[in-house]
Design an enzyme around this catalytic site. Structure first.
Site, PDB file in Angstrom:
ATOM      1  N   ARG A 221       3.382   7.341  11.153  1.00  0.00           N
ATOM      2  CA  ARG A 221       2.899   6.853  12.444  1.00  0.00           C
ATOM      3  C   ARG A 221       2.699   8.032  13.380  1.00  0.00           C
ATOM      4  O   ARG A 221       3.548   8.944  13.451  1.00  0.00           O
ATOM      5  CB  ARG A 221       3.883   5.864  13.085  1.00  0.00           C
ATOM      6  CG  ARG A 221       3.880   4.483  12.467  1.00  0.00           C
ATOM      7  CD  ARG A 221       2.522   3.754  12.648  1.00  0.00           C
ATOM      8  NE  ARG A 221       2.492   2.445  12.017  1.00  0.00           N
ATOM      9  CZ  ARG A 221       1.992   2.196  10.797  1.00  0.00           C
ATOM     10  NH1 ARG A 221       1.488   3.166  10.066  1.00  0.00           N
ATOM     11  NH2 ARG A 221       1.984   0.962  10.326  1.00  0.00           N
TER      12      ARG A 221
ATOM     13  N   HIS B 111      -7.213   6.248  10.287  1.00  0.00           N
ATOM     14  CA  HIS B 111      -6.105   5.612   9.558  1.00  0.00           C
ATOM     15  C   HIS B 111      -6.664   4.850   8.340  1.00  0.00           C
ATOM     16  O   HIS B 111      -7.090   3.701   8.454  1.00  0.00           O
ATOM     17  CB  HIS B 111      -5.389   4.655  10.517  1.00  0.00           C
ATOM     18  CG  HIS B 111      -4.083   4.168  10.007  1.00  0.00           C
ATOM     19  ND1 HIS B 111      -3.140   3.577  10.815  1.00  0.00           N
ATOM     20  CD2 HIS B 111      -3.534   4.161   8.768  1.00  0.00           C
ATOM     21  CE1 HIS B 111      -2.084   3.243  10.109  1.00  0.00           C
ATOM     22  NE2 HIS B 111      -2.307   3.575   8.854  1.00  0.00           N
TER      23      HIS B 111
ATOM     24  N   ASN C 172       0.814  -1.218   0.000  1.00  0.00           N
ATOM     25  CA  ASN C 172       0.000   0.000   0.000  1.00  0.00           C
ATOM     26  C   ASN C 172       0.849   1.270   0.000  1.00  0.00           C
ATOM     27  O   ASN C 172       0.361   2.348   0.312  1.00  0.00           O
ATOM     28  CB  ASN C 172      -0.999  -0.007   1.174  1.00  0.00           C
ATOM     29  CG  ASN C 172      -0.326  -0.232   2.509  1.00  0.00           C
ATOM     30  OD1 ASN C 172       0.889  -0.160   2.624  1.00  0.00           O
ATOM     31  ND2 ASN C 172      -1.120  -0.499   3.532  1.00  0.00           N
TER      32      ASN C 172
ATOM     33  N   GLN D  48      -4.299   3.832  18.533  1.00  0.00           N
ATOM     34  CA  GLN D  48      -5.406   3.684  17.591  1.00  0.00           C
ATOM     35  C   GLN D  48      -6.321   2.566  18.068  1.00  0.00           C
ATOM     36  O   GLN D  48      -5.801   1.493  18.369  1.00  0.00           O
ATOM     37  CB  GLN D  48      -4.879   3.375  16.185  1.00  0.00           C
ATOM     38  CG  GLN D  48      -4.187   4.599  15.590  1.00  0.00           C
ATOM     39  CD  GLN D  48      -3.779   4.424  14.138  1.00  0.00           C
ATOM     40  OE1 GLN D  48      -3.241   5.322  13.525  1.00  0.00           O
ATOM     41  NE2 GLN D  48      -4.034   3.272  13.546  1.00  0.00           N
TER      42      GLN D  48
HETATM   43  P1  NDP Z   1      10.199   1.692   3.299  1.00  0.00           P
HETATM   44  O1  NDP Z   1      10.835   0.623   4.130  1.00  0.00           O
HETATM   45  O2  NDP Z   1      10.289   1.595   1.822  1.00  0.00           O
HETATM   46  O3  NDP Z   1      10.782   3.121   3.687  1.00  0.00           O
HETATM   47  C1  NDP Z   1      11.109   3.478   4.959  1.00  0.00           C
HETATM   48  C2  NDP Z   1      12.270   4.437   4.834  1.00  0.00           C
HETATM   49  O4  NDP Z   1      12.466   5.043   6.110  1.00  0.00           O
HETATM   50  C3  NDP Z   1      13.564   3.751   4.436  1.00  0.00           C
HETATM   51  O5  NDP Z   1      14.120   4.437   3.343  1.00  0.00           O
HETATM   52  C4  NDP Z   1      14.396   3.903   5.688  1.00  0.00           C
HETATM   53  O6  NDP Z   1      15.751   4.092   5.456  1.00  0.00           O
HETATM   54  C5  NDP Z   1      13.865   5.195   6.248  1.00  0.00           C
HETATM   55  N1  NDP Z   1      14.242   5.420   7.646  1.00  0.00           N
HETATM   56  C6  NDP Z   1      14.199   4.551   8.671  1.00  0.00           C
HETATM   57  N2  NDP Z   1      14.633   5.145   9.791  1.00  0.00           N
HETATM   58  C7  NDP Z   1      14.942   6.415   9.456  1.00  0.00           C
HETATM   59  C8  NDP Z   1      15.457   7.512  10.169  1.00  0.00           C
HETATM   60  N3  NDP Z   1      15.754   7.402  11.468  1.00  0.00           N
HETATM   61  N4  NDP Z   1      15.662   8.683   9.515  1.00  0.00           N
HETATM   62  C9  NDP Z   1      15.390   8.788   8.188  1.00  0.00           C
HETATM   63  N5  NDP Z   1      14.897   7.758   7.446  1.00  0.00           N
HETATM   64  C10 NDP Z   1      14.684   6.600   8.088  1.00  0.00           C
HETATM   65  O7  NDP Z   1       8.677   1.765   3.779  1.00  0.00           O
HETATM   66  P2  NDP Z   1       7.445   2.523   3.120  1.00  0.00           P
HETATM   67  O8  NDP Z   1       7.931   3.753   2.466  1.00  0.00           O
HETATM   68  O9  NDP Z   1       6.614   1.577   2.352  1.00  0.00           O
HETATM   69  O10 NDP Z   1       6.624   2.872   4.456  1.00  0.00           O
HETATM   70  C11 NDP Z   1       7.175   3.772   5.414  1.00  0.00           C
HETATM   71  C12 NDP Z   1       6.299   3.812   6.646  1.00  0.00           C
HETATM   72  O11 NDP Z   1       5.033   4.370   6.323  1.00  0.00           O
HETATM   73  C13 NDP Z   1       5.952   2.431   7.237  1.00  0.00           C
HETATM   74  O12 NDP Z   1       6.969   1.948   8.074  1.00  0.00           O
HETATM   75  C14 NDP Z   1       4.684   2.727   7.988  1.00  0.00           C
HETATM   76  O13 NDP Z   1       4.985   3.181   9.294  1.00  0.00           O
HETATM   77  C15 NDP Z   1       4.045   3.849   7.199  1.00  0.00           C
HETATM   78  N6  NDP Z   1       2.904   3.382   6.416  1.00  0.00           N
HETATM   79  C16 NDP Z   1       1.669   3.949   6.662  1.00  0.00           C
HETATM   80  C17 NDP Z   1       0.553   3.485   6.014  1.00  0.00           C
HETATM   81  C18 NDP Z   1      -0.797   4.117   6.226  1.00  0.00           C
HETATM   82  O14 NDP Z   1      -1.820   3.501   5.904  1.00  0.00           O
HETATM   83  N7  NDP Z   1      -0.871   5.334   6.735  1.00  0.00           N
HETATM   84  C19 NDP Z   1       0.620   2.355   5.067  1.00  0.00           C
HETATM   85  C20 NDP Z   1       1.982   1.947   4.778  1.00  0.00           C
HETATM   86  C21 NDP Z   1       3.061   2.405   5.473  1.00  0.00           C
HETATM   87  P3  NDP Z   1      16.764   2.935   5.046  1.00  0.00           P
HETATM   88  O15 NDP Z   1      15.974   1.756   4.619  1.00  0.00           O
HETATM   89  O16 NDP Z   1      17.523   3.631   3.957  1.00  0.00           O
HETATM   90  O17 NDP Z   1      17.512   2.675   6.281  1.00  0.00           O
END
Ligand code: NDP
Length: 401
Positions: A285, A333, A147, A314
């Site tokens: 989140r 959400h 998603n 939530q």
């Molecule tokens: P990804 O795993 O593709 O992206 C997460 C990114 O966050 C990665 O690039 C990671 O970096 C980066 N990251 C982690 N920690 C840090 C930090 N301390 N500072 C900066 N960047 C950081 O996941 P998605 O993009 O698919 O999803 C991201 C988040 O969105 C999910 O974890 C979830 O919490 C939320 N989400 C919400 C939804 C909703 O319905 N509202 C649905 C789907 C997701 P790297 O990997 O380079 O270390």
């Protein structure tokens, strides 16, 4: 034979739908980075149906029961008298969606000695105490990418909604008004504004790509820098730290997972680094932000608007200040649970269950914790520890309607 406990949100208050607004879903051939869509052996649902509520059962009952497994589906998840808590003692698998999270705290994991798999039907497994899962040898998996694009679309909608003052203007229409000056006194164009994402993973990068045609200046910060070719193609400005990025942005969007490194990263101190009148959009989140600091920043005018669909806990209690703070565009959400997204994550949930029940490996990209350590996507994007503290507050929610 396994016992699977599946926690889903309630059916619509006027009943489970018997017909839908559209007859089908567009065909999507794969994800933008080449990852394949979920590959279960079969599905027993019609894509486009409401699968994420209790009666939809993620389309799993026929498959699980015909193989002799037990499926318990409930929306009752909070407090000691919840169905979830009662069913935990002999559950092998708990399935939960982040929209209506079954918080798996250390206490609950201790009450579930048979638990082997915590499966997130969606993305984001912060509702599981990952530290406790590692220590108890529980595998945590989620349906990576299912998603991400759904959320990216929602982020773009919310940025435009805030900057152009859409919701208050809509409200004037439904109140019978024609109050143009009231509507436009807070309305701007996004063209020329600077927008920055904290994290340019699957969602963050998709947001930037979608905003490029609006002629905005694009910024990002992340733990790992994107390839130079990607930065060049989309004209991205990289920032070593998020704190350094805040001050140059008119709009900031949060797209990183919640883990100990990111919890409450938006607080009274970091909000002072923002430009006065910045907009903040958080569909990642709720706990990335200090709840009261956001409300204070909107009241003082430090933030011009805040929107998102994620809260903590939530469901959010009725007295949660984000329901009533000024200039907000909050929804429950929902961004990652459009009917389009549900079809993908129900299929991905089935794929993961098939692997688990047949003793086959789960795709690496779906893994968050395995074998007592962060694994797969979890090893790349999360940090060790627990972000579920305070989740028992979710029991305070009273259903409306
Ligand atoms: P990804 O795993 O593709 O992206 C997460 C990114 O966050 C990665 O690039 C990671 O970096 C980066 N990251 C982690 N920690 C840090 C930090 N301390 N500072 C900066 N960047 C950081 O996941 P998605 O993009 O698919 O999803 C991201 C988040 O969105 C999910 O974890 C979830 O919490 C939320 N989400 C919400 C939804 C909703 O319905 N509202 C649905 C789907 C997701 P790297 O990997 O380079 O270390």
């Amino acid at each position: 034979m396994a016992k699977i406990v599946c926690v889903l949100y309630d059916d619509p208050i006027d009943g489970y739908p018997t017909q839908y607004a559209r007859d089908d879903l567009p065909a999507i051939s794969g994800y933008p980075d080449g990852q394949t869509l979920p590959t279960p052996k079969a599905i027993d649902f019609v894509p486009g149906a409401l699968l994420g509520s209790v009666s939809g059962e993620l389309g799993l009952r026929g498959y699980l029961e015909s193989a002799g497994h037990t499926l318990v589906v409930t929306s009752s998840k909070d407090g000691p008298d919840s169905v979830l808590e009662r069913e935990l003692s002999d559950a092998d698998v708990v399935i939960s969606q982040p929209f209506w999270p079954a918080y798996l705290t250390a206490e609950r994991i201790a009450k579930a000695p048979m638990l082997k798999l915590a499966l997130t039907a969606g993305i984001g497994s912060d509702h599981v105490d990952l530290q406790a899962a590692m220590e108890a040898g529980v595998t945590v998996a989620e349906v990576t990418f299912c998603n991400s694009i759904s959320v990216a679309e929602h982020v773009v909608m919310m940025i435009l909604g805030l900057v152009r003052n859409y919701i208050p203007s809509y409200n004037w229409v439904t109140k019978g008004g024609w109050n143009i000056a009231d509507c436009v006194a807070r309305s701007y164009d996004v063209e020329g504004m600077h927008v920055g994402t904290v994290a340019a993973g699957r969602i963050g990068l998709a947001v930037l790509k979608r905003l490029k045609p609006f002629d905005m200046h694009l910024h990002y910060t992340d733990r790992h820098r994107l390839p130079q070719a990607v930065e060049k193609e989309f004209g991205l400005t990289w920032h070593e730290t998020r704190e350094e990025m805040y001050g140059v942005c008119d709009v900031v969007t949060l797209n990183c997972p919640l883990h100990p490194e990111t919890e409450h990263m938006i607080n009274d101190e970091t909000l002072k680094l923002f430009k006065r009148g910045a907009y903040l959009v958080n569909t990642a989140r709720g706990k990335l932000c200090d709840r009261d600091a956001v409300a204070r920043a909107l009241e003082s005018g430090q933030l011009a608007g805040y929107a998102g669909d994620v809260w903590f806990p939530q469901p959010a209690p009725q007295d949660h200040p984000w329901r009533t703070m000024p200039h907000h565009g909050m929804t429950p959400h929902i961004s990652g649970t459009s009917l389009s997204a549900q079809a993908r994550y129900a299929a991905g949930t089935r794929e993961i269950l098939e692997c688990f029940l047949e003793g086959r490996p789960i795709r690496d990209e779906y893994l968050i914790v395995q074998g007592g350590a962060l694994a797969g996507t979890g090893a790349h994007s999360y940090s060790k520890g627990n972000a579920t503290d305070g989740s028992d507050e979710a029991a305070k929610f009273q259903k409306a309607g």
